[in-house]
Scaffold this motif. Structure first.
Motif, PDB file in Angstrom:
ATOM      1  N   UNK A 267       0.837  -1.197   0.000  1.00  0.00           N
ATOM      2  CA  UNK A 267       0.000   0.000   0.000  1.00  0.00           C
ATOM      3  C   UNK A 267       0.877   1.254   0.000  1.00  0.00           C
ATOM      4  N   UNK A 268       0.258   2.401  -0.144  1.00  0.00           N
ATOM      5  CA  UNK A 268       1.019   3.658  -0.107  1.00  0.00           C
ATOM      6  C   UNK A 268       1.773   3.814   1.211  1.00  0.00           C
ATOM      7  N   UNK A 269       1.119   3.457   2.321  1.00  0.00           N
ATOM      8  CA  UNK A 269       1.772   3.581   3.629  1.00  0.00           C
ATOM      9  C   UNK A 269       2.961   2.641   3.739  1.00  0.00           C
ATOM     10  N   UNK A 270       2.823   1.433   3.202  1.00  0.00           N
ATOM     11  CA  UNK A 270       3.936   0.474   3.215  1.00  0.00           C
ATOM     12  C   UNK A 270       5.084   0.996   2.368  1.00  0.00           C
ATOM     13  N   UNK A 271       4.766   1.546   1.220  1.00  0.00           N
ATOM     14  CA  UNK A 271       5.810   2.088   0.338  1.00  0.00           C
ATOM     15  C   UNK A 271       6.527   3.273   0.982  1.00  0.00           C
ATOM     16  N   UNK A 272       5.790   4.096   1.708  1.00  0.00           N
ATOM     17  CA  UNK A 272       6.438   5.209   2.419  1.00  0.00           C
ATOM     18  C   UNK A 272       7.401   4.675   3.474  1.00  0.00           C
ATOM     19  N   UNK A 273       7.004   3.628   4.182  1.00  0.00           N
ATOM     20  CA  UNK A 273       7.881   3.032   5.204  1.00  0.00           C
ATOM     21  C   UNK A 273       9.119   2.435   4.550  1.00  0.00           C
ATOM     22  N   UNK A 274       8.945   1.746   3.421  1.00  0.00           N
ATOM     23  CA  UNK A 274      10.100   1.175   2.720  1.00  0.00           C
ATOM     24  C   UNK A 274      11.069   2.267   2.283  1.00  0.00           C
ATOM     25  N   UNK A 275      10.522   3.354   1.784  1.00  0.00           N
ATOM     26  CA  UNK A 275      11.361   4.470   1.341  1.00  0.00           C
ATOM     27  C   UNK A 275      12.107   5.092   2.515  1.00  0.00           C
ATOM     28  N   UNK A 276      11.439   5.231   3.644  1.00  0.00           N
ATOM     29  CA  UNK A 276      12.072   5.819   4.833  1.00  0.00           C
ATOM     30  C   UNK A 276      13.252   4.979   5.299  1.00  0.00           C
ATOM     31  N   UNK A 277      13.076   3.652   5.337  1.00  0.00           N
ATOM     32  CA  UNK A 277      14.110   2.795   5.911  1.00  0.00           C
ATOM     33  C   UNK A 277      15.124   2.279   4.892  1.00  0.00           C
ATOM     34  N   UNK A 278      14.705   2.149   3.625  1.00  0.00           N
ATOM     35  CA  UNK A 278      15.597   1.541   2.643  1.00  0.00           C
ATOM     36  C   UNK A 278      15.879   2.422   1.428  1.00  0.00           C
ATOM     37  N   UNK A 279      15.294   3.625   1.399  1.00  0.00           N
ATOM     38  CA  UNK A 279      15.595   4.546   0.314  1.00  0.00           C
ATOM     39  C   UNK A 279      14.779   4.377  -0.943  1.00  0.00           C
ATOM     40  N   UNK A 280      14.044   3.284  -1.029  1.00  0.00           N
ATOM     41  CA  UNK A 280      13.182   3.058  -2.187  1.00  0.00           C
ATOM     42  C   UNK A 280      12.076   2.090  -1.803  1.00  0.00           C
ATOM     43  N   UNK A 281      11.057   2.043  -2.641  1.00  0.00           N
ATOM     44  CA  UNK A 281       9.908   1.173  -2.365  1.00  0.00           C
ATOM     45  C   UNK A 281       9.697   0.190  -3.506  1.00  0.00           C
ATOM     46  N   UNK A 282       9.110  -0.929  -3.168  1.00  0.00           N
ATOM     47  CA  UNK A 282       8.779  -1.922  -4.180  1.00  0.00           C
ATOM     48  C   UNK A 282       7.644  -1.428  -5.063  1.00  0.00           C
ATOM     49  N   UNK A 283       7.652  -1.879  -6.304  1.00  0.00           N
ATOM     50  CA  UNK A 283       6.596  -1.484  -7.220  1.00  0.00           C
ATOM     51  C   UNK A 283       6.179  -2.698  -8.028  1.00  0.00           C
ATOM     52  N   UNK A 284       4.901  -2.944  -8.097  1.00  0.00           N
ATOM     53  CA  UNK A 284       4.379  -4.097  -8.814  1.00  0.00           C
ATOM     54  C   UNK A 284       3.625  -3.603 -10.044  1.00  0.00           C
ATOM     55  N   UNK A 285       3.994  -4.140 -11.186  1.00  0.00           N
ATOM     56  CA  UNK A 285       3.332  -3.779 -12.444  1.00  0.00           C
ATOM     57  C   UNK A 285       2.831  -5.056 -13.109  1.00  0.00           C
ATOM     58  N   UNK A 286       1.604  -5.000 -13.593  1.00  0.00           N
ATOM     59  CA  UNK A 286       1.066  -6.130 -14.351  1.00  0.00           C
ATOM     60  C   UNK A 286       0.688  -7.343 -13.525  1.00  0.00           C
ATOM     61  N   UNK A 287       0.288  -7.144 -12.283  1.00  0.00           N
ATOM     62  CA  UNK A 287      -0.132  -8.283 -11.453  1.00  0.00           C
ATOM     63  C   UNK A 287      -1.435  -8.864 -12.001  1.00  0.00           C
ATOM     64  N   UNK A 288      -1.590 -10.188 -11.939  1.00  0.00           N
ATOM     65  CA  UNK A 288      -2.829 -10.808 -12.410  1.00  0.00           C
ATOM     66  C   UNK A 288      -3.974 -10.543 -11.429  1.00  0.00           C
ATOM     67  N   UNK A 289      -5.167 -10.918 -11.804  1.00  0.00           N
ATOM     68  CA  UNK A 289      -6.332 -10.745 -10.929  1.00  0.00           C
ATOM     69  C   UNK A 289      -6.226 -11.615  -9.681  1.00  0.00           C
ATOM     70  N   UNK A 290      -5.609 -12.773  -9.821  1.00  0.00           N
ATOM     71  CA  UNK A 290      -5.388 -13.675  -8.695  1.00  0.00           C
ATOM     72  C   UNK A 290      -4.247 -14.607  -9.035  1.00  0.00           C
ATOM     73  N   UNK A 291      -3.677 -15.205  -8.001  1.00  0.00           N
ATOM     74  CA  UNK A 291      -2.609 -16.188  -8.172  1.00  0.00           C
ATOM     75  C   UNK A 291      -3.141 -17.543  -7.709  1.00  0.00           C
TER      76      UNK A 291
END
Length: 200
Positions: free
Chosen positions: A11-35
Motif C-alpha cells: 500500500x502507499x503507507x507500506x511504500x512510504x515506510x520502505x522508502x524511509x528505511x531503505x531509500x526506495x519502495x517496491x513497485x508491482x506492475x502487471x499483477x494478475x487478478x489472482x494467483x
C-alpha cells in the motif's frame, strides 16, 4: 513469488515506510487478478495440522484465531478454493461474526520443522453445517463429523512464501517420537545385552 500478493499488500503507507528505511519502495506492475495455488502450495497445505486465521471486526480491530486438526483438515478444493470444518468450541464465534461483515481473511501456515511458512489472502464465507450435510461429509474428518457446526470456504486471491530466517525449528510429539522411537528401541536392546553380559 505470487505478484498479486505484493500488489495487494504494498500500500502507499507500506511504500512510504520502505522508502524511509531503505531509500526506495517496491513497485508491482502487471499483477494478475489472482494467483492460483500450485502443486507445491497444495502439498504444503495438505501436510499441515494447524494454521492461523486473521479477520477484521466491525470496530476495525484484527483478530487472529488458531485452527487445528488432523493433517489435511484444511482442504484444497481446487486451485482457488480452500475449505475446513469448524467444530464446536468456546461459542464466541469471533471469526464467524467478523467475516459476515468483512469477508477478507489472511491465513498463516507454518512448518516449523522445515522452517517454511505460507501466507494466503482470500475471501471467506461461512455456511451452517446443518444445511449442507453433503459438504460436511466432503470437508470433515469422519470421526469428528457430529461436532461440525459450520463450514468455512476461502476464495483464494493470492499467496506468498516467506524465507526461513528467524523461524525456530519446533517438532510435534509425533515427530519427536519418529526421531526418538528408534533410539529408545536401540537403548532397550543394548540394555538387554548388557544385562546378559553381567549375568555371565
Amino acid at each position: 513469488m505470487a505478484m498479486k500478493y505484493l500488489d495487494m499488500t504494498l500500500t502507499d503507507a507500506v511504500c512510504r515506510a520502505q522508502t524511509q528505511y531503505y531509500g526506495r519502495a517496491g513497485k508491482i506492475v502487471g499483477a494478475p487478478e489472482r494467483d492460483p495455488l500450485g502443486d507445491a502450495e497444495a502439498q504444503f497445505i495438505g501436510d499441515r495440522d494447524s494454521f492461523y486465521l486473521g479477520s477484521i471486526s466491525e470496530s476495525g480491530w484484527p483478530y487472529i484465531q488458531h485452527r487445528g486438526g488432523p493433517p489435511g483438515f484444511l482442504r484444497v478444493i481446487n486451485e482457488t478454493t480452500l475449505a475446513f470444518a469448524d467444530y464446536k468450541g468456546n461459542r464466541q464465534l469471533l471469526s464467524t461474526g467478523n467475516v459476515s461483515v468483512n469477508d477478507r481473511v489472511s491465513l498463516f501456515l507454518m512448518d516449523y520443522k522445515n522452517r517454511e511458512r505460507l501466507k494466503i489472502l482470500g475471501h471467506a464465507r461461512v455456511e451452517d453445517a446443518r444445511l449442507h450435510p453433503e459438504l460436511v461429509a466432503q470437508v470433515s474428518d469422519a470421526n469428528m463429523r457430529s461436532s461440525v457446526e459450520r463450514l468455512v470456504f476461502i476464495d483464494v486471491v493470492s499467496f506468498d512464501w516467506n524465507c526461513p530466517k528467524y523461524i525456530t525449528p519446533r517438532y510435534s510429539a509425533v515427530e519427536v517420537e519418529e526421531l526418538a522411537g528408534p533410539l529408545r528401541a536401540r537403548i532397550a536392546e543394548l540394555e538387554v545385552q548388557l544385562r546378559a553380559v553381567k549375568t555371565k
